[in-house]
Design an enzyme around this catalytic site. Structure first.
Site, PDB file in Angstrom:
ATOM      1  N   ASP A 175     -25.219 -20.224 -30.139  1.00 57.10           N
ATOM      2  CA  ASP A 175     -24.827 -21.621 -30.290  1.00 57.10           C
ATOM      3  C   ASP A 175     -23.399 -21.754 -29.791  1.00 57.10           C
ATOM      4  OD1 ASP A 175     -27.214 -22.603 -31.406  1.00 57.10           O
ATOM      5  OD2 ASP A 175     -26.619 -21.969 -33.413  1.00 57.10           O
ATOM      6  N   ASP A 230     -31.317 -26.805 -28.155  1.00 56.80           N
ATOM      7  CA  ASP A 230     -31.452 -27.649 -29.336  1.00 56.80           C
ATOM      8  C   ASP A 230     -31.386 -29.132 -28.965  1.00 56.80           C
ATOM      9  OD1 ASP A 230     -31.519 -25.288 -30.842  1.00 56.80           O
ATOM     10  OD2 ASP A 230     -29.367 -25.370 -31.246  1.00 56.80           O
TER      11      ASP A 230
END
Length: 169
Positions: free
Chosen positions: A123, A141
Protein backbone atom coordinates in the site's frame (compact mmCIF):
# COMPACT_ATOMS: atom_id res chain seq x y z
CA UNK A 1 -21.87 -12.77 -30.68
CA UNK A 2 -22.24 -9.42 -32.37
CA UNK A 3 -19.23 -7.36 -33.47
CA UNK A 4 -20.09 -4.73 -30.85
CA UNK A 5 -19.98 -7.42 -28.13
CA UNK A 6 -16.54 -8.44 -29.37
CA UNK A 7 -15.31 -4.85 -29.14
CA UNK A 8 -16.72 -4.40 -25.63
CA UNK A 9 -15.25 -7.74 -24.55
CA UNK A 10 -11.83 -6.70 -25.86
CA UNK A 11 -12.14 -3.30 -24.20
CA UNK A 12 -12.98 -4.90 -20.86
CA UNK A 13 -10.03 -7.30 -21.10
CA UNK A 14 -7.78 -4.35 -21.99
CA UNK A 15 -9.06 -2.40 -18.96
CA UNK A 16 -8.31 -5.35 -16.65
CA UNK A 17 -4.80 -5.75 -18.09
CA UNK A 18 -4.08 -2.01 -17.87
CA UNK A 19 -5.27 -1.83 -14.25
CA UNK A 20 -3.10 -4.83 -13.39
CA UNK A 21 -0.03 -3.44 -15.19
CA UNK A 22 -0.36 0.07 -13.70
CA UNK A 23 -0.88 -1.36 -10.22
CA UNK A 24 2.21 -3.56 -10.45
CA UNK A 25 4.27 -0.72 -11.94
CA UNK A 26 3.34 1.72 -9.17
CA UNK A 27 3.98 -0.86 -6.45
CA UNK A 28 7.38 -1.73 -7.95
CA UNK A 29 8.29 1.96 -8.07
CA UNK A 30 7.30 2.37 -4.41
CA UNK A 31 9.15 -0.82 -3.42
CA UNK A 32 12.38 0.51 -4.94
CA UNK A 33 11.99 4.16 -3.96
CA UNK A 34 10.93 3.84 -0.30
CA UNK A 35 12.05 1.82 2.67
CA UNK A 36 9.32 -0.14 4.40
CA UNK A 37 7.16 2.24 6.51
CA UNK A 38 8.90 5.29 5.01
CA UNK A 39 6.51 8.12 4.22
CA UNK A 40 6.90 11.46 2.47
CA UNK A 41 4.30 14.27 2.76
CA UNK A 42 3.07 15.40 -0.65
CA UNK A 43 0.26 17.74 0.46
CA UNK A 44 -1.32 18.65 3.78
CA UNK A 45 -3.63 15.61 3.43
CA UNK A 46 -1.66 13.11 1.32
CA UNK A 47 1.50 11.12 2.02
CA UNK A 48 3.28 8.78 -0.33
CA UNK A 49 4.83 5.81 1.42
CA UNK A 50 5.54 2.09 1.60
CA UNK A 51 3.48 -0.18 3.80
CA UNK A 52 2.76 -3.90 3.66
CA UNK A 53 -0.70 -5.24 4.37
CA UNK A 54 -0.87 -9.02 4.91
CA UNK A 55 -4.62 -8.77 5.53
CA UNK A 56 -7.51 -7.46 3.47
CA UNK A 57 -9.23 -4.07 3.26
CA UNK A 58 -8.52 -1.82 6.25
CA UNK A 59 -5.86 -4.35 7.35
CA UNK A 60 -8.61 -6.82 8.26
CA UNK A 61 -6.97 -10.00 9.63
CA UNK A 62 -3.49 -8.53 9.14
CA UNK A 63 -2.27 -10.11 12.38
CA UNK A 64 -3.96 -13.50 11.92
CA UNK A 65 -0.75 -15.51 11.74
CA UNK A 66 -0.23 -16.07 8.02
CA UNK A 67 -3.14 -18.27 6.95
CA UNK A 68 -4.95 -15.21 5.59
CA UNK A 69 -2.42 -14.94 2.72
CA UNK A 70 -3.65 -18.24 1.31
CA UNK A 71 -7.30 -17.54 2.07
CA UNK A 72 -7.29 -14.13 0.36
CA UNK A 73 -5.25 -15.52 -2.55
CA UNK A 74 -7.78 -18.32 -3.10
CA UNK A 75 -10.63 -15.84 -2.78
CA UNK A 76 -8.98 -13.56 -5.36
CA UNK A 77 -8.54 -16.46 -7.80
CA UNK A 78 -12.25 -17.33 -7.40
CA UNK A 79 -13.35 -13.70 -7.90
CA UNK A 80 -11.07 -13.18 -10.92
CA UNK A 81 -12.34 -16.43 -12.47
CA UNK A 82 -15.99 -15.53 -11.86
CA UNK A 83 -15.60 -11.98 -13.18
CA UNK A 84 -13.47 -13.11 -16.11
CA UNK A 85 -16.13 -15.61 -17.09
CA UNK A 86 -18.72 -12.84 -17.01
CA UNK A 87 -16.53 -10.52 -19.07
CA UNK A 88 -15.70 -13.14 -21.69
CA UNK A 89 -18.78 -15.31 -21.99
CA UNK A 90 -21.88 -13.49 -20.76
CA UNK A 91 -23.16 -11.58 -23.78
CA UNK A 92 -26.11 -10.16 -21.84
CA UNK A 93 -23.85 -7.91 -19.75
CA UNK A 94 -23.89 -4.24 -20.65
CA UNK A 95 -20.72 -2.37 -21.55
CA UNK A 96 -20.84 -0.61 -18.18
CA UNK A 97 -21.00 -3.88 -16.28
CA UNK A 98 -18.19 -5.46 -18.30
CA UNK A 99 -15.98 -2.47 -17.51
CA UNK A 100 -16.96 -2.60 -13.83
CA UNK A 101 -16.08 -6.30 -13.75
CA UNK A 102 -12.80 -5.53 -15.51
CA UNK A 103 -11.84 -2.88 -12.94
CA UNK A 104 -12.52 -5.30 -10.09
CA UNK A 105 -10.75 -8.22 -11.79
CA UNK A 106 -7.68 -6.11 -12.68
CA UNK A 107 -7.44 -4.78 -9.12
CA UNK A 108 -7.92 -8.22 -7.60
CA UNK A 109 -5.19 -9.58 -9.90
CA UNK A 110 -2.80 -6.81 -8.84
CA UNK A 111 -3.27 -7.54 -5.16
CA UNK A 112 -3.10 -11.30 -5.81
CA UNK A 113 0.27 -10.79 -7.52
CA UNK A 114 1.57 -9.04 -4.40
CA UNK A 115 0.32 -11.79 -2.10
CA UNK A 116 2.04 -14.43 -4.22
CA UNK A 117 5.31 -12.54 -4.76
CA UNK A 118 5.69 -10.67 -1.45
CA UNK A 119 3.33 -12.44 0.94
CA UNK A 120 1.51 -9.13 1.52
CA UNK A 121 0.05 -6.26 -0.49
CA UNK A 122 2.03 -3.06 -0.95
CA UNK A 123 0.00 0.00 0.00
CA UNK A 124 1.36 3.44 -0.81
CA UNK A 125 -1.44 6.03 -0.67
CA UNK A 126 -1.96 7.62 2.75
CA UNK A 127 -4.78 10.15 3.07
CA UNK A 128 -5.08 12.00 6.36
CA UNK A 129 -6.77 14.95 8.03
CA UNK A 130 -6.18 16.54 11.44
CA UNK A 131 -3.98 13.66 12.57
CA UNK A 132 -6.47 10.98 11.46
CA UNK A 133 -5.19 8.61 8.75
CA UNK A 134 -7.41 6.60 6.44
CA UNK A 135 -5.97 3.07 6.05
CA UNK A 136 -3.28 3.10 3.36
CA UNK A 137 -4.28 1.71 -0.03
CA UNK A 138 -3.05 1.33 -3.62
CA UNK A 139 -4.16 1.61 -7.25
CA UNK A 140 -5.68 -1.90 -7.25
CA UNK A 141 -7.86 -0.93 -4.30
CA UNK A 142 -8.98 2.21 -6.18
CA UNK A 143 -9.94 0.11 -9.22
CA UNK A 144 -11.88 -2.38 -7.07
CA UNK A 145 -13.81 0.43 -5.37
CA UNK A 146 -14.47 2.19 -8.70
CA UNK A 147 -15.77 -1.07 -10.17
CA UNK A 148 -18.01 -1.72 -7.17
CA UNK A 149 -19.40 1.83 -7.28
CA UNK A 150 -20.06 1.41 -11.01
CA UNK A 151 -21.97 -1.83 -10.36
CA UNK A 152 -24.14 -0.17 -7.72
CA UNK A 153 -24.69 2.95 -9.85
CA UNK A 154 -25.71 0.82 -12.84
CA UNK A 155 -28.30 -0.96 -10.70
CA UNK A 156 -29.64 2.30 -9.27
CA UNK A 157 -29.78 4.08 -12.63
CA UNK A 158 -31.34 1.22 -14.58
CA UNK A 159 -32.71 -1.42 -12.18
CA UNK A 160 -34.88 -3.15 -14.81
CA UNK A 161 -31.97 -4.09 -17.08
CA UNK A 162 -30.50 -7.57 -16.52
CA UNK A 163 -27.05 -6.85 -15.23
CA UNK A 164 -25.67 -9.72 -13.25
CA UNK A 165 -23.25 -12.45 -14.21
CA UNK A 166 -26.08 -15.00 -14.47
CA UNK A 167 -28.36 -12.99 -16.77
CA UNK A 168 -29.06 -14.66 -20.12
CA UNK A 169 -30.99 -13.76 -23.28
Amino acid sequence: MTPSNQVVRRLAVAVAIIVFALDIATKEAIFHAFALRESVPITSFFNLGHWLNPGAAFSFLSDAGGWQRYFFSALAVAVITWLGTGILFNDSLTKTLRIAFALIAGGAAGNLYDRIVRGAVIDWIDLHWAGWHWPAFNLADCAIVAGAITLVAAQVINPSQPNDATARH
